[in-house]
Design a protein around this motif. Sequence first.
Motif, PDB file in Angstrom:
ATOM      1  N   CYS A 129       0.856  -1.181   0.000  1.00  0.00           N
ATOM      2  CA  CYS A 129       0.000   0.000   0.000  1.00  0.00           C
ATOM      3  C   CYS A 129       0.887   1.223   0.000  1.00  0.00           C
ATOM      4  O   CYS A 129       2.003   1.186   0.491  1.00  0.00           O
ATOM      5  CB  CYS A 129      -0.912   0.015   1.230  1.00  0.00           C
ATOM      6  SG  CYS A 129      -2.265   1.181   1.035  1.00  0.00           S
ATOM      7  N   CYS A 131       0.175   4.271   1.422  1.00  0.00           N
ATOM      8  CA  CYS A 131      -0.109   5.331   2.402  1.00  0.00           C
ATOM      9  C   CYS A 131       1.045   5.687   3.339  1.00  0.00           C
ATOM     10  O   CYS A 131       1.141   6.820   3.784  1.00  0.00           O
ATOM     11  CB  CYS A 131      -1.367   5.003   3.203  1.00  0.00           C
ATOM     12  SG  CYS A 131      -1.354   3.408   4.024  1.00  0.00           S
ATOM     13  N   CYS A 139      -3.803   5.972   0.149  1.00  0.00           N
ATOM     14  CA  CYS A 139      -3.357   4.640  -0.275  1.00  0.00           C
ATOM     15  C   CYS A 139      -3.149   4.547  -1.790  1.00  0.00           C
ATOM     16  O   CYS A 139      -2.651   3.547  -2.289  1.00  0.00           O
ATOM     17  CB  CYS A 139      -4.364   3.591   0.183  1.00  0.00           C
ATOM     18  SG  CYS A 139      -4.624   3.613   1.977  1.00  0.00           S
TER      19      CYS A 139
HETATM   20 ZN    ZN Z   1      -2.917   2.298   2.780  1.00  0.00          ZN
END
Ligand code: ZN
Length: 334
Positions: A129, A131, A139
Amino acid sequence: MTNHPTSLPGRERPRRLRRTGAIRDLVSETMVGSDNLIMPHFVLPTETGTGEIPSMPGILKNGIKPLLDQVENDLGLGIKTVMLFGTPEEGTKDPVGSPAVDSNGTVPRAVKALKERFGKDLIVMTDVCLCAYTDHGHCGVVNNNGVIENDPSLKHLADMARVHADAGADFVGPSDMMDGRVQAIRDELDARGHNDVGIISYSVKYASAYYGPFRDAADSSPSGGTRESYQMDFRNSREAVREALLDEAEGADILMVKPALAYLDIIKDVKTVTQLPLAAYNVSGEYSAVKAAAERGWLDEARVVRENLIAMRRAGADILITYHAREALKQGWL
Ligand code: ZN
Ligand code: PBG
């Protein structure tokens, strides 16, 4: 009139099966043990050093060396699977999360070190991901209007997964909730000869306040807005089945429901529609809530942890990802 047993309707006496501990064990339906547990790890971009996570007592962020020591200890307890979450070097976050696709980044380095040391004894899974690597904390990639863009994010996620696979990861775990990312990752892995690297997909991931302590630990909170345009709405359950079936069709090997405890009904729903192994993620806030109450003496931690983990298994989860794994095994709570 005397209260005679034969006056009970149908003469059913369920208590017969609860009379002694041995009988209760004999008829018990659900077990939880080390084979099915996954321990999450927060990895620092350093060789040495550890950091505390104030909202998650008992869990540390670790540089590579302390990570290896921790995993070695955990293997001794029977924990054979880890899920890695990386944090990038200070000052390297950017709009597209470039440090996430650096083949010499935090997670690839940790994966190589773990596979070198433990080989096939350890299953290494990585969270995929953006983020923790984007400066905006979302994300996926964000356009000028602040919209998290689906299709442009897929390439970055697939690249990140491939970098982890190149480093030796056994499974990659996309947790971003973009549409079509399982297929994008499967295609990229297969094109690069990683046919045997698996995908454990965060298929059913709700927009949940229970991720709070994790975001402190991973420094991955969105700087603006929420994740509600990509993570699921917790008022919905049919959508969970839809997401699970899509990920299965796109090539996921293991499905996941997240969080776990307020979502036992969802675990059960998904279990009935798939033949794939199903994981439940007992997330940070669920862990922290138990720890906080236990610290105050308000809950018996040993019994509550066992009850929670058993409940997830009873609902239909084959695999549990839980921050309680180490302590539960060490203290013999299960
Ligand atoms: Zn994320
Ligand atoms: C990254 C990610 C998150 C978690 C796992 N992967 C946080 C989020 O989506 O905000 C949460 C795990 C936890 O709370 O323990 N997308």
